[in-house]
Design an enzyme around this catalytic site. Structure first.
Site, PDB file in Angstrom:
ATOM      1  N   ASN A   7       0.885  -1.194  -0.052  1.00 35.06           N
ATOM      2  CA  ASN A   7      -0.036  -0.054  -0.010  1.00 35.06           C
ATOM      3  C   ASN A   7       0.858   1.127  -0.124  1.00 35.06           C
ATOM      4  OD1 ASN A   7      -1.747   1.983   0.426  1.00 35.06           O
ATOM      5  ND2 ASN A   7      -2.703   1.162   2.452  1.00 35.06           N
ATOM      6  N   ARG A  74      -2.275  -1.923  -3.535  1.00 37.73           N
ATOM      7  CA  ARG A  74      -3.349  -1.116  -3.223  1.00 37.73           C
ATOM      8  C   ARG A  74      -3.473   0.229  -4.162  1.00 37.73           C
ATOM      9  NH1 ARG A  74      -5.024   3.279   0.849  1.00 37.73           N
ATOM     10  NH2 ARG A  74      -7.401   3.549   0.467  1.00 37.73           N
ATOM     11  N   HIS A 163     -12.708   3.074  -0.417  1.00 36.83           N
ATOM     12  CA  HIS A 163     -12.854   1.851   0.862  1.00 36.83           C
ATOM     13  C   HIS A 163     -13.440   0.745   0.226  1.00 36.83           C
ATOM     14  CE1 HIS A 163     -12.491   5.469   3.752  1.00 36.83           C
ATOM     15  NE2 HIS A 163     -11.619   4.992   3.781  1.00 36.83           N
ATOM     16  N   ARG A 224     -10.542  15.857   6.617  1.00 37.39           N
ATOM     17  CA  ARG A 224     -11.121  16.085   5.395  1.00 37.39           C
ATOM     18  C   ARG A 224     -12.669  16.811   5.834  1.00 37.39           C
ATOM     19  NH1 ARG A 224     -10.102  10.686   2.314  1.00 37.39           N
ATOM     20  NH2 ARG A 224      -7.927  10.556   3.039  1.00 37.39           N
ATOM     21  N   GLU A 364      -8.136  -5.137   5.143  1.00 31.46           N
ATOM     22  CA  GLU A 364      -8.119  -4.611   3.702  1.00 31.46           C
ATOM     23  C   GLU A 364      -6.765  -5.482   2.897  1.00 31.46           C
ATOM     24  OE1 GLU A 364      -8.402  -0.497   5.196  1.00 31.46           O
ATOM     25  OE2 GLU A 364      -9.131  -0.192   3.245  1.00 31.46           O
TER      26      GLU A 364
HETATM   27  P1  ADP Z   1      -6.352   4.654   8.249  1.00 27.97           P
HETATM   28  O1  ADP Z   1      -7.774   5.376   7.617  1.00 27.97           O
HETATM   29  O2  ADP Z   1      -5.266   5.359   8.119  1.00 27.97           O
HETATM   30  O3  ADP Z   1      -6.363   2.978   7.669  1.00 27.97           O
HETATM   31  P2  ADP Z   1      -7.479   3.399  10.730  1.00 27.97           P
HETATM   32  O4  ADP Z   1      -8.617   2.694   9.977  1.00 27.97           O
HETATM   33  O5  ADP Z   1      -6.318   2.616  11.256  1.00 27.97           O
HETATM   34  O6  ADP Z   1      -6.858   4.409   9.830  1.00 27.97           O
HETATM   35  O7  ADP Z   1      -7.947   4.515  11.760  1.00 27.97           O
HETATM   36  C1  ADP Z   1      -7.000   5.560  12.215  1.00 27.97           C
HETATM   37  C2  ADP Z   1      -7.937   6.231  13.392  1.00 27.97           C
HETATM   38  O8  ADP Z   1      -8.655   5.677  14.353  1.00 27.97           O
HETATM   39  C3  ADP Z   1      -7.092   7.088  14.364  1.00 27.97           C
HETATM   40  O9  ADP Z   1      -6.792   8.328  13.804  1.00 27.97           O
HETATM   41  C4  ADP Z   1      -7.709   7.383  15.545  1.00 27.97           C
HETATM   42  O10 ADP Z   1      -8.583   8.503  15.273  1.00 27.97           O
HETATM   43  C5  ADP Z   1      -8.865   6.166  15.465  1.00 27.97           C
HETATM   44  N1  ADP Z   1      -8.705   5.186  16.631  1.00 27.97           N
HETATM   45  C6  ADP Z   1      -7.642   4.214  16.786  1.00 27.97           C
HETATM   46  N2  ADP Z   1      -7.953   3.883  17.944  1.00 27.97           N
HETATM   47  C7  ADP Z   1      -8.860   4.464  18.629  1.00 27.97           C
HETATM   48  C8  ADP Z   1      -9.623   4.257  19.824  1.00 27.97           C
HETATM   49  N3  ADP Z   1      -9.083   3.192  20.888  1.00 27.97           N
HETATM   50  N4  ADP Z   1     -10.674   5.118  20.166  1.00 27.97           N
HETATM   51  C9  ADP Z   1     -10.729   5.921  19.248  1.00 27.97           C
HETATM   52  N5  ADP Z   1     -10.344   6.275  18.088  1.00 27.97           N
HETATM   53  C10 ADP Z   1      -9.252   5.378  17.875  1.00 27.97           C
END
Ligand code: ADP
Length: 378
Positions: A7, A74, A163, A224, A364
């Site tokens: 990715n 990806r 997504h 965003r 993913e």
């Molecule tokens: P990406 O879109 O980069 O793949 P993820 O799906 O891993 O990201 O999501 C990342 C986001 O998830 C972080 O920015 C954070 O806001 C949120 N996050 C991760 N763990 C927690 C948690 N325990 N509680 C609330 N939000 C969380």
């Protein structure tokens, strides 16, 4: 049989080495700050060398391995041409390059990643797996913007949706959890990560989704804006002198939760809200209210609903966001069991609910690995 899933973003490369049949992760990692001052990876070529070194440290010789079946990349935007994962040849790579104007922030990193990995393993098939592909069958009424038709056709301006890899994985898993065939289910999946989107999925097929031409539209995200009146851009141009590039940076990198309260990580925003910080409280209100509006809209779009499914970083981990987003929807049959929600159980609706509410971790990488193998058979 192993598949390497790559990715590549503009400044990061994430990778996982997987055994797709067993669903097993063999190794994985990340190279960051590509091209930044002082970075050990000046470009994607150097970054992939580091991937190879990291894999060697984990006991896997990427350059020589004979069990490597394919490399899956990806790619964010597949435009109208790519409706499924596709084995990469010169023509496919050129077509992905032609799509850069549709995804200037996303496709160039993917292209650089493909080129760098092909230099390391020219002998194995490389497959492009597109974030947009799942949504290719969106009904025209959902995919079409009310713009001059000829202009929109000429410039391929339509709702693409993103997504998709996550939606494919999560909708199939949700059907397993419910013990019912995907073909009969109406579900709303909420992919809430750094980027966030919603999808209405009927019988495994897309009915609507919140991201559009680009991943900017729809829900409030980390940085965003999601939906805004497009006239905001013209207004900012007139009153603040912002040019189109500045407006794009404003809406994609400085808005969302970050713009509302100065933090983009939901954990930090939640912590501040718990301490009574009014900016953080409003930011979460706006974030959750937007989700609730999409849930209502997609229930109306499908006319019925079997499940609401939360996934990705926020969706999988924030009981607060889940509860706040669905609060007040009991009249639509959507109810959360607060104890189960706090425990992050898979099923967080009370038993016997008209609509199941689920927490389903996305995967993913494994989905990309499986689609990569499937593409080899075509
Ligand atoms: P990406 O879109 O980069 O793949 P993820 O799906 O891993 O990201 O999501 C990342 C986001 O998830 C972080 O920015 C954070 O806001 C949120 N996050 C991760 N763990 C927690 C948690 N325990 N509680 C609330 N939000 C969380």
């Amino acid at each position: 049989m192993t598949v390497l899933v790559v990715n590549s973003g503009s400044s990061t490369v994430k990778y996982q080495l997987l055994d797709p049949a067993a669903g097993q992760r063999i190794a994985g990692g990340l190279v960051e700050r590509i091209g930044e001052a002082g970075s050990t990876a000046p470009d994607h070529g150097a970054a992939m060398d580091q991937v190879a070194e990291q894999l060697a440290d984990a006991g896997y010789d990427l350059r020589e391995a004979t069990d490597l079946t394919a490399i899956g990349h990806r790619i964010v935007h597949g435009g109208e041409r790519f409706t499924a994962a596709t084995v990469i040849d010169a023509g496919v790579l050129a077509a992905i390059r032609d799509l850069v104007p549709l995804a200037p922030l996303h496709n160039p990193g993917g292209i650089a990643g493909i080129e760098a990995m092909r230099a390391i393993r020219p002998d194995v098939p490389h497959v492009a797996v597109f974030d947009t592909a799942f949504h290719h069958g969106l009904p025209p009424r959902a995919a079409t913007y009310a713009l001059p038709a000829e202009l929109a056709r000429e410039h391929q301006i339509r709702r693409y949706g993103f997504h998709g890899t996550s939606y494919a994985w999560v909708s199939a898993r949700a059907a397993e959890v419910l013990g019912r065939p995907l073909a009969g289910l109406a579900m709303i999946v909420l992919h809430l990560g750094n980027g966030a989107s919603a999808a209405a999925i009927l019988g495994g097929k897309p009915v609507d989704t919140s991201m559009g031409l680009t991943p900017l539209e729809g829900l409030v995200m980390g940085t965003r804006s999601g939906d805004v009146d497009p006239a905001v851009v013209f207004h900012l141009h007139r009153v603040a002198g912002l040019d189109p590039g500045e407006a794009e940076t404003l809406l994609t990198a400085k808005s969302g939760l970050l713009g509302l309260c100065g933090d983009n990580d939901v954990r930090e925003v939640t912590r501040r809200a718990d301490e009574g910080d009014p900016d953080a409280i409003l930011a979460l209100d706006v974030y959750c209210y937007r989700i609730r509006k999409y849930v209502g809209a997609y229930l109306a779009a499908m006319g019925r609903l079997d499940a609401v499914v939360f996934t990705a970083g926020v969706g999988e981990h924030s009981a607060r966001i889940r509860a706040q987003s669905l609060a007040g929807l009991e009249g639509l049959g959507i109810t959360i069991h607060h104890g189960h929600n706090e425990q992050h159980r898979t099923v967080i609706s009370p038993s016997g609910s008209a609509v199941a509410v689920l927490v389903v971790p996305t995967d993913e990488e494994l989905q990309i690995a499986r689609e990569t193998l499937a593409a080899l058979k075509n």
